[in-house]
Structure formats: C-alpha cells, structure tokens
Motif scaffolding. Structure first.
Motif, PDB file in Angstrom:
ATOM      1  N   LEU A  10       1.020  -1.338   0.031  1.00 34.03           N
ATOM      2  CA  LEU A  10       0.013  -0.117  -0.192  1.00 34.03           C
ATOM      3  C   LEU A  10       0.951   1.321  -0.025  1.00 34.03           C
ATOM      4  O   LEU A  10       0.708   2.222  -0.536  1.00 34.03           O
ATOM      5  CB  LEU A  10      -0.761  -0.001   1.142  1.00 34.03           C
ATOM      6  N   ALA A  14       0.875   4.181  -3.099  1.00 39.66           N
ATOM      7  CA  ALA A  14       0.201   5.341  -2.567  1.00 39.66           C
ATOM      8  C   ALA A  14       0.588   6.464  -3.099  1.00 39.66           C
ATOM      9  O   ALA A  14       1.818   6.592  -3.865  1.00 39.66           O
ATOM     10  CB  ALA A  14       0.259   5.836  -1.022  1.00 39.66           C
ATOM     11  N   GLN A  18      -0.414  11.016   0.098  1.00 38.86           N
ATOM     12  CA  GLN A  18      -1.554  10.119   0.616  1.00 38.86           C
ATOM     13  C   GLN A  18      -1.306   9.504   1.995  1.00 38.86           C
ATOM     14  O   GLN A  18      -0.353   8.841   1.860  1.00 38.86           O
ATOM     15  CB  GLN A  18      -2.066   9.004  -0.509  1.00 38.86           C
ATOM     16  N   ARG A  20      -3.855   7.435   3.669  1.00 40.15           N
ATOM     17  CA  ARG A  20      -4.483   6.188   4.144  1.00 40.15           C
ATOM     18  C   ARG A  20      -5.154   5.887   2.866  1.00 40.15           C
ATOM     19  O   ARG A  20      -5.280   6.492   1.896  1.00 40.15           O
ATOM     20  CB  ARG A  20      -5.553   6.928   5.109  1.00 40.15           C
ATOM     21  N   PRO A  21      -5.670   4.580   2.750  1.00 38.61           N
ATOM     22  CA  PRO A  21      -6.191   4.106   1.547  1.00 38.61           C
ATOM     23  C   PRO A  21      -7.438   4.655   1.364  1.00 38.61           C
ATOM     24  O   PRO A  21      -8.244   5.493   2.140  1.00 38.61           O
ATOM     25  CB  PRO A  21      -6.413   2.422   2.087  1.00 38.61           C
ATOM     26  N   THR A  22      -7.756   4.559  -0.007  1.00 39.48           N
ATOM     27  CA  THR A  22      -8.833   5.205  -0.586  1.00 39.48           C
ATOM     28  C   THR A  22     -10.336   4.376  -0.264  1.00 39.48           C
ATOM     29  O   THR A  22      -9.849   3.263   0.461  1.00 39.48           O
ATOM     30  CB  THR A  22      -9.093   5.371  -2.026  1.00 39.48           C
ATOM     31  N   ASP A  25     -10.321   1.019  -1.963  1.00 39.06           N
ATOM     32  CA  ASP A  25      -9.333   0.249  -1.416  1.00 39.06           C
ATOM     33  C   ASP A  25      -9.536  -0.216   0.060  1.00 39.06           C
ATOM     34  O   ASP A  25      -9.136  -1.523   0.121  1.00 39.06           O
ATOM     35  CB  ASP A  25      -7.776   0.957  -1.379  1.00 39.06           C
ATOM     36  N   ALA A  26     -10.032   0.271   0.571  1.00 42.76           N
ATOM     37  CA  ALA A  26     -10.283  -0.068   2.193  1.00 42.76           C
ATOM     38  C   ALA A  26     -11.428  -1.238   1.947  1.00 42.76           C
ATOM     39  O   ALA A  26     -11.317  -2.216   2.813  1.00 42.76           O
ATOM     40  CB  ALA A  26     -10.830   1.072   2.983  1.00 42.76           C
ATOM     41  N   LEU A  29      -9.993  -4.275   0.575  1.00 45.56           N
ATOM     42  CA  LEU A  29      -9.155  -4.976   1.869  1.00 45.56           C
ATOM     43  C   LEU A  29      -9.852  -5.919   2.758  1.00 45.56           C
ATOM     44  O   LEU A  29      -9.680  -6.754   3.117  1.00 45.56           O
ATOM     45  CB  LEU A  29      -8.241  -3.889   2.516  1.00 45.56           C
TER      46      LEU A  29
END
Length: 327
Positions: A10, A14, A18, A20-22, A25-26, A29
């Motif tokens: 990740l 990134a 960035q 945190r994940p979008t 993406d979250a 996951l």
C-alpha cells in the motif's frame, strides 16, 4: 499473517501525500480479508468435510445459546405455596399434591392437584377473572374420559359418566391451565403452570444458529491453516482430538436441531426450547439423564485440547525487498 507485506504494498502504491487507503481500497481489503477467513486450504477434501461438520455442530450450539438467552426473558414459575393457593382458588378439595417437572423439550412446569366431589368450572373461571387473570372460555373435555366403579352385587366394573372441563388463564407472564374430571361423587382438579411466551424464542434461536454456523466455519478454516505447518506427529494428534470432539458433540447438536423443529412447529401454548436438551431428563428412552450434558463437556474439553495442540499460527517473514527502510 501478511500484514507487513500488505502495508508495504500500500505504501508503494500510494500517491504523494496520501496518508490512508481510498474508500474503494479499504472496502476491497475488508472483503478480501473476510473471504480469506472463510477460505479453506485447496486440495484438501477432508478439510471441507470437517468444516461442514464443525459449522453444523457450532450452529446447533448457537441455537441453544439463543434459546437460553430467550428463556431469560420468561417469568419465573410461582413458588410451591403460590401454586397451592392457585389450586385451591380453582376448587376446594382434599389430598393436595404438588409436582414440578423438568422437560428435555421445553420450559419447566409446575402443577397442583386436589380430589373433589364436584366442580363448577364456570365459577372457577370467574374467580380467576376477578383476580386479574385473562381467561379463556371453558372447553368440554368429556370425550374419551372414562371412570369405573366396582358393583358389589355382580363383582364387575360398571362405567360411570365423566364430565371433563378445562380453561386457560394468563397473568404476569405465567400461563395457567385448569383441568377437572368429575364423576358422580369423585373427581380431580389440577392446575398446571408454565412461563408464557414472550416472542423472543424464535428470533434469538435463529440468530444464534446463523452466528454459530458462521463462527463454526471460520473456526474450522483457521484450524486447517494452523495444522498445515505442524510436524506430522503433532498433526495426527490434532486430527484425532478433533475427530473425537466432533464425535462427542454430534449427538448433542443433533438433539438441538430436533428441538429447533419443535420450536418452529406448532406447540400450542407450551413454549418449546432448544437448550433444554441438556436438562437432567433423559432425551431419548435409551439415554441416561445427563448423557447429552456429559457429551457436551467431554467434547468441549477435547476441542480445547485439539486447538492447543495446533498451537499458534506462525507469522510469515516478508521478503528482503518488502521490508520498509528508514533514513
């Protein structure tokens, strides 16, 4: 297990700035992790069979847990003195007897009975109505009722007419059933009580069953992955212990599923439960009073021993080029 690899990937993917994940993406996951929890090792048909059995067993115990939680919402049965007072409210009489029974299919019941020379069910119903009970109409129960007396002149048994009557009443979460059978000069009036249904049994039972099925499958999947890196000897011990645990727990789980059909089916005013299969009453005619409870305890001990034998899942070591560097 693969946390460092996931975080490193990740970080490499990134964009600048960035942190945190979008959201997509979250969500990906989360779903991927959830799917991994349910996935079994490939090429192992025995793992699939074991997962089905374990999920079914845990589902049965989940239904029993939901049933137990639902019973916590039921009213307590009256005391012995209160049962006697209610019985004498139904009718004056002699030779009072009391009994409390534990069922392997439903809630406990308690009963008081009196011998009488005659009985007026309508008056008894009115007394309970005046005392705040919600009462039903009086039902005729005479069909099929039989009584006999010995004729001294002929020495034979002479049939007597029998009048049977019954009505129900509900108050403070307690269901009461008054039944009387009277023949000329002799009769019996009984009062039977059990908790009234609070409508919590069905939803909690079904919720417990669904959660148990899910938890059982996830437990089996986790155990299958735990066993993969074990030495051959330890893996055999874990397999034997798991098989013994499944064997011990299968019969109680089967009894729970049978009780589930009773909860789902018509039962009148009596409240069937699932967990009552573990009561001291023999569930089947060939079983001992506490057989299912002993099998449950034995199976739980064996399952715990199997899980301990599997040990903890090891953590994978990331490749050298996946280890984050500092500086």
């Amino acid at each position: 297990m693969h946390g460092p690899e996931i975080v490193t990937t990740l970080l490499e993917m990134a964009d600048d700035g960035q942190t945190r994940p979008t959201p997509s993406d979250a969500w990906h996951l989360f779903l991927s992790g959830l799917r991994q929890r349910f996935r079994l090792p490939s090429g192992r048909p025995l793992a699939v069979i074991a997962a089905v059995l374990i999920a079914s067993i845990v589902g049965g115990f989940g239904a029993a847990a939901g049933s137990w939680a639902a019973e916590r919402t039921f009213a307590d049965l009256p005391s012995q003195a209160r049962v006697e007072a209610l019985t004498r409210q139904a009718s004056p009489g002699d030779d009072y007897s009391y009994d409390r029974s534990t069922s392997a299919w439903g809630t406990d019941t308690t009963m008081g009975a009196l011998t009488v020379s005659d009985w007026d069910p309508a008056s008894a119903r009115d007394r309970f109505a005046a005392d705040g009970w919600q009462v039903t109409t009086v039902r005729d129960m005479s069909a099929g009722a039989l009584a006999y007396t010995n004729d001294p002149a002929t020495g034979s048994m002479t049939p007597l007419p029998v009048r049977g009557s019954q009505f129900d009443a509900v108050r403070d979460g307690v269901f009461l059933r008054v039944t009387g059978y009277v023949s000329p000069g002799h009769g019996t009036v009984s009062v039977m009580l059990w908790p009234d249904d609070t409508a919590a049994m069905l939803p909690l039972m079904l919720a417990g069953a669904v959660l148990g099925l899910v938890a059982g499958w996830m437990l089996a999947a986790a155990g299958a992955y735990r066993m993969r890196p074990l030495p051959a000897g330890r893996r055999r011990v874990a397999t034997v212990l798991t098989g013994l645990a499944v064997t011990a727990l299968a019969l109680p789980a089967f009894a729970f599923y049978v009780n589930m059909t009773r909860v789902l089916g018509p039962s009148g005013s009596f409240v069937n439960t699932v967990h009552s299969a573990l009561n001291a009453s023999p569930y089947w005619s060939y079983s001992t009073p506490r057989m299912l409870l002993l099998l449950t305890v034995t199976g739980a001990v064996l399952a715990g021993a199997a899980w301990a034998t599997m040990g903890r899942r090891g953590r994978s070591t990331p490749a050298a080029d996946q280890i984050p560097t500092t500086g």
